[in-house]
Every structure is written in structure tokens, then in C-alpha cells.
Enzyme design. Sequence first.
Site, PDB file in Angstrom:
ATOM      1  N   CYS A  97      10.583  21.954   0.804  1.00 28.51           N
ATOM      2  CA  CYS A  97       9.631  22.659   1.713  1.00 28.51           C
ATOM      3  C   CYS A  97      10.163  21.723   3.182  1.00 28.51           C
ATOM      4  O   CYS A  97      11.120  21.702   3.681  1.00 28.51           O
ATOM      5  CB  CYS A  97       8.298  22.747   1.588  1.00 28.51           C
ATOM      6  SG  CYS A  97       7.529  23.913   2.614  1.00 28.51           S
ATOM      7  N   HIS A 144       7.537  25.122  -3.490  1.00 28.74           N
ATOM      8  CA  HIS A 144       6.907  23.801  -4.158  1.00 28.74           C
ATOM      9  C   HIS A 144       6.975  23.369  -5.549  1.00 28.74           C
ATOM     10  O   HIS A 144       5.975  23.985  -6.351  1.00 28.74           O
ATOM     11  CB  HIS A 144       5.427  23.618  -3.725  1.00 28.74           C
ATOM     12  CG  HIS A 144       5.105  23.303  -2.201  1.00 28.74           C
ATOM     13  ND1 HIS A 144       4.919  22.232  -1.726  1.00 28.74           N
ATOM     14  CD2 HIS A 144       5.385  24.284  -1.048  1.00 28.74           C
ATOM     15  CE1 HIS A 144       4.773  22.044  -0.225  1.00 28.74           C
ATOM     16  NE2 HIS A 144       5.052  23.438  -0.002  1.00 28.74           N
ATOM     17  N   ARG A 151       3.643  28.401   3.995  1.00 33.96           N
ATOM     18  CA  ARG A 151       4.183  28.201   5.360  1.00 33.96           C
ATOM     19  C   ARG A 151       5.662  27.778   5.232  1.00 33.96           C
ATOM     20  O   ARG A 151       6.150  26.895   5.985  1.00 33.96           O
ATOM     21  CB  ARG A 151       3.507  27.211   6.092  1.00 33.96           C
ATOM     22  CG  ARG A 151       3.368  27.717   7.546  1.00 33.96           C
ATOM     23  CD  ARG A 151       1.964  27.218   8.380  1.00 33.96           C
ATOM     24  NE  ARG A 151       1.857  25.667   8.203  1.00 33.96           N
ATOM     25  CZ  ARG A 151       2.482  24.785   8.878  1.00 33.96           C
ATOM     26  NH1 ARG A 151       3.093  25.147   9.782  1.00 33.96           N
ATOM     27  NH2 ARG A 151       2.298  23.581   8.867  1.00 33.96           N
ATOM     28  N   GLU A 211       6.562  21.100  -7.390  1.00 32.60           N
ATOM     29  CA  GLU A 211       5.326  20.133  -7.948  1.00 32.60           C
ATOM     30  C   GLU A 211       4.121  20.830  -8.049  1.00 32.60           C
ATOM     31  O   GLU A 211       3.387  20.323  -8.705  1.00 32.60           O
ATOM     32  CB  GLU A 211       5.173  19.099  -6.796  1.00 32.60           C
ATOM     33  CG  GLU A 211       4.587  18.980  -5.819  1.00 32.60           C
ATOM     34  CD  GLU A 211       5.080  19.936  -4.462  1.00 32.60           C
ATOM     35  OE1 GLU A 211       6.037  20.549  -4.924  1.00 32.60           O
ATOM     36  OE2 GLU A 211       4.482  20.125  -3.681  1.00 32.60           O
ATOM     37  N   GLY A 219       4.855  19.007   3.433  1.00 35.18           N
ATOM     38  CA  GLY A 219       3.981  18.487   4.144  1.00 35.18           C
ATOM     39  C   GLY A 219       4.244  19.054   5.621  1.00 35.18           C
ATOM     40  O   GLY A 219       4.586  20.269   5.646  1.00 35.18           O
ATOM     41  N   GLU A 220       4.535  18.158   6.502  1.00 35.96           N
ATOM     42  CA  GLU A 220       4.791  18.678   7.933  1.00 35.96           C
ATOM     43  C   GLU A 220       5.968  17.825   8.438  1.00 35.96           C
ATOM     44  O   GLU A 220       5.828  16.741   8.575  1.00 35.96           O
ATOM     45  CB  GLU A 220       3.295  18.333   8.861  1.00 35.96           C
ATOM     46  CG  GLU A 220       3.600  18.971  10.099  1.00 35.96           C
ATOM     47  CD  GLU A 220       4.164  20.263  10.529  1.00 35.96           C
ATOM     48  OE1 GLU A 220       3.600  21.268   9.688  1.00 35.96           O
ATOM     49  OE2 GLU A 220       5.093  20.279  11.109  1.00 35.96           O
TER      50      GLU A 220
END
Length: 189
Positions: free
Chosen positions: A78, A171, A136, A173, A47-48
Site C-alpha cells: 500500500c 494489506h 484507501r 499483514e 501507512g501514509e
Amino acid sequence: MAKIGILALQGDFYRHSLAVRRLEHEAVLVKDEAALKKCDKLIIPGGESTTFLHLMEKLNLRQPLLEFGREKAIMGTCAGLITLSKSAGHLPFPPLGLIDITVERNAYGRQVDSFVDTIRLNVNGTERPYEGVFIRAPKIAALGSDVRPLAWHKDDVVMAASENILVATFHPELTDDLRIHAYFIEQVG
Ligand code: GLN
């Protein structure tokens, strides 16, 4: 059947819950301390990371997460890896520091530089290929002496673990390959 919490403040928590259910464990979406307390293990998704750290302060989750991570297993992917790290450059609040890694955020460039590539995964003594989805993504710039590298992309370590904390820069998932979730649930912590 273990209760696997997935921090559900923002980001890709839904796909992690599907992976957990496909492995026939219970997925618990965690938005507060009460839900966290029910869990045996926790996943912090991508996510962020700046948003995660803001929301953790706002929702008083920082201390409960620190306590959870001192006793139980956490996997961070991440932005989850960034959140668990010891340092990751400029962030609105310090990361949780539950694993001794130094991280460089957005190390491959911008969103358009996201990519999928084969990585080398070694969780059970043999290197095997695995499809890594990098969005990213950060890079692990340094690992502490108690942190074991578990996967590589070219020369970069892209997955690593301490005693009870597992982190990946990609990732898991987003592929149908359940090996990393299975490793976390069955063998970490
Ligand atoms: N670039 C994001 C960050 O710094 C991480 C991206 C991701 O989780 N896919 O938090």
C-alpha cells in the site's frame, strides 16, 4: 533464519513483524540506518506515503534505502508500494523509483470506500484465491516491461514484482494467510 527488517517510522509495521515471526524468521524494526544495515530483506508497510517520504528525508534514510534496494529485496504494501514506485502524482518528495510502476493514489476513493474482496494470486504458476484487504488503496496504472504481475482484483493488477522488489496495493499483514510473506522471504531477490 533470515533477518527481515520492517520500516517502523509510521503505519502498520507491527502486524508485519507478527507475520515474519510466525514464519520463524527474525523481525527487525528499522528506524535508522544502523538497523537497516543488519537486515537481509526489508518490508515497507502501509501507512501514509507522504509521511514516509517526509520522515525518510528528516532521518536521512533516503540514500540508505536506495542503496539497500539496489542490492537486496524489498516488499512494499500500500503506502509502501507508493514509496517504492517510479511515480505517484503529487508527493512532497519523489518516491524511491526502485520499481518501474506508475501509481494512482487513493484510486478507489476515501477511507469509507475501503473494502475486502477476493483477489487472484499467482505466485507459483497457479491462480489461487486470496483475501485482499484494501484500505484507501492505490492502483497500479502502468507497469514497466521488467515488472511481472502476480495478483489481480477484477481487471486491475494488485501485486507485482521486478527482480528484487515486490509490491502489493493491499494489506497481506491484516489476514492470517502467510502466503505472500512466505513468497517474499523465500523467493524474491
Ligand atoms: N492512501 C495512503 C497513501 O496515499 C495509503 C493507504 C495505506 O497504506 N493503507 O499513502
